[in-house]
Design a protein around this motif. Structure first.
Motif, PDB file in Angstrom:
ATOM      1  N   ASP A  66      42.877  42.794  27.199  1.00 36.29           N
ATOM      2  CA  ASP A  66      42.943  42.434  28.613  1.00 36.29           C
ATOM      3  C   ASP A  66      41.757  43.033  29.365  1.00 36.29           C
ATOM      4  N   GLY A  67      41.325  44.200  28.934  1.00 33.74           N
ATOM      5  CA  GLY A  67      40.185  44.841  29.586  1.00 33.74           C
ATOM      6  C   GLY A  67      38.921  44.011  29.476  1.00 33.74           C
ATOM      7  N   LEU A  68      38.672  43.456  28.292  1.00 36.43           N
ATOM      8  CA  LEU A  68      37.481  42.627  28.105  1.00 36.43           C
ATOM      9  C   LEU A  68      37.629  41.304  28.854  1.00 36.43           C
ATOM     10  N   LEU A  69      38.830  40.753  28.879  1.00 32.21           N
ATOM     11  CA  LEU A  69      39.060  39.529  29.650  1.00 32.21           C
ATOM     12  C   LEU A  69      38.793  39.758  31.131  1.00 32.21           C
ATOM     13  N   ASN A  70      39.191  40.910  31.623  1.00 27.06           N
ATOM     14  CA  ASN A  70      38.943  41.220  33.031  1.00 27.06           C
ATOM     15  C   ASN A  70      37.451  41.309  33.337  1.00 27.06           C
ATOM     16  N   LYS A  71      36.690  41.782  32.368  1.00 31.12           N
ATOM     17  CA  LYS A  71      35.247  41.922  32.569  1.00 31.12           C
ATOM     18  C   LYS A  71      34.551  40.572  32.731  1.00 31.12           C
ATOM     19  N   VAL A  72      35.123  39.521  32.153  1.00 31.03           N
ATOM     20  CA  VAL A  72      34.455  38.224  32.180  1.00 31.03           C
ATOM     21  C   VAL A  72      35.019  37.292  33.255  1.00 31.03           C
ATOM     22  N   ILE A  73      35.910  37.797  34.106  1.00 33.31           N
ATOM     23  CA  ILE A  73      36.435  36.978  35.194  1.00 33.31           C
ATOM     24  C   ILE A  73      35.296  36.597  36.141  1.00 33.31           C
ATOM     25  N   GLY A  74      35.094  35.311  36.319  1.00 35.10           N
ATOM     26  CA  GLY A  74      34.118  34.837  37.297  1.00 35.10           C
ATOM     27  C   GLY A  74      32.686  34.723  36.817  1.00 35.10           C
ATOM     28  N   VAL A  75      32.360  35.194  35.619  1.00 34.55           N
ATOM     29  CA  VAL A  75      30.978  35.116  35.153  1.00 34.55           C
ATOM     30  C   VAL A  75      30.736  33.761  34.493  1.00 34.55           C
ATOM     31  N   THR A  76      29.488  33.462  34.187  1.00 39.16           N
ATOM     32  CA  THR A  76      29.142  32.154  33.627  1.00 39.16           C
ATOM     33  C   THR A  76      29.666  32.018  32.193  1.00 39.16           C
ATOM     34  N   ASP A  77      29.829  30.768  31.751  1.00 38.81           N
ATOM     35  CA  ASP A  77      30.278  30.522  30.377  1.00 38.81           C
ATOM     36  C   ASP A  77      29.320  31.129  29.363  1.00 38.81           C
ATOM     37  N   ARG A  78      28.030  31.055  29.667  1.00 39.52           N
ATOM     38  CA  ARG A  78      27.032  31.619  28.758  1.00 39.52           C
ATOM     39  C   ARG A  78      27.201  33.130  28.638  1.00 39.52           C
ATOM     40  N   ASP A  79      27.407  33.796  29.775  1.00 35.44           N
ATOM     41  CA  ASP A  79      27.592  35.252  29.757  1.00 35.44           C
ATOM     42  C   ASP A  79      28.905  35.634  29.080  1.00 35.44           C
TER      43      ASP A  79
END
Length: 254
Positions: A66-79
């Motif tokens: 869940d921590g890693l999922l939270n990090k990618v909230i809102g960022v680009t698909d590439r990132d």
């Protein structure tokens, strides 16, 4: 006369201080234009993305936290693809991970629900001739996909700006998307008169960097996160809690 002014001022202050689930971090200023994020703000696609990411990771015997999922909230698909492939050592190139994400989300686009309150506020703004734009870290292809699935919802926007737009050099948390969106309103809207609606930390950062006020509609996955660090102008649990008049916009009809 003085008494009337005093009573009016007290009523106004009471309105601002009335119990609400929103958390205020700075003074409100009158706005003339609104700019909305897409994923997690007007459509509940963040849940779809999370499920798709989990499924791809499981194909390679990897489990995403869940921590890693939270990090990618809102960022680009590439990132998202680059971060997850690196962090979990997934044995495919990030571009392949991104392609799988795209294919799986496309297949489920018609099932993505509209966020609570999104239709209400967009209908309200349009009925009062307040222009709204979309500014998203998603690609133009993804925007068109959801626009086809929900034409009435997306038809409220004067224009839509995606991360792969020619004038956008950097996605959120950089301010490019919001500044480009503001510039495409008739007569170019002043950023300080634009109100951003976002659900992600990177989106809030982008809006603040653009010199705009930001309403953060809290993502459920951030419920246990300290909200004050996001520095949003206002944080709400849902768009249904939004009061247009505190930003100088026409109030909802009672």
């Amino acid at each position: 006369m003085l008494g009337g002014i005093t009573v009016g001022l007290c009523n106004y202050l009471c309105m601002l201080l009335k119990p609400t689930r929103g958390i205020v971090f700075r003074n409100y200023h009158t706005v003339t234009h609104c700019i909305f994020d897409m994923d997690g703000t007007i459509i509940d696609s963040e849940v779809l993305y999370a499920n798709v990411i989990r499924k791809i990771c499981s194909k390679y015997d990897k489990t995403i936290t869940d921590g890693l999922l939270n990090k990618v909230i809102g960022v680009t698909d590439r990132d998202i693809s680059q971060m997850i492939c690196k962090e979990l050592e997934i044995p495919i190139p990030p571009v392949e991970f991104e392609k799988q994400m795209k294919d799986m989300t496309t297949a489920s686009a018609n099932t993505v629900p509209t966020k609570e309150g999104a239709n209400k506020i967009l209908n309200h703004l349009k009925s009062h001739s307040i222009l709204a734009a979309l500014a998203t870290n998603s690609t133009g292809e993804t925007v068109r996909m959801y626009a086809m699935a929900k034409p009435e919802l997306f038809g409220h926007f004067h224009h839509m700006v995606s991360v792969d737009d020619a004038e956008v050099h950097h996605g959120k948390p950089h301010p490019d998307l919001f500044l480009v969106a503001a510039s495409r309103f008739p007569a170019k809207a002043d950023p300080k008169h634009c109100l951003v609606f976002e659900d992600s930390p990177v989106g809030v950062e982008a809006g603040i960097s653009a010199g705009m006020q930001v309403v953060m509609v809290q993502d459920k996955r951030l419920m246990n996160t300290s909200l004050r660090k996001f520095k949003a102008t206002l944080i709400l649990t849902t768009l249904m809690d939004f009061s247009p008049e505190i930003f100088g916009l026409p109030p909802y009809n009672s």
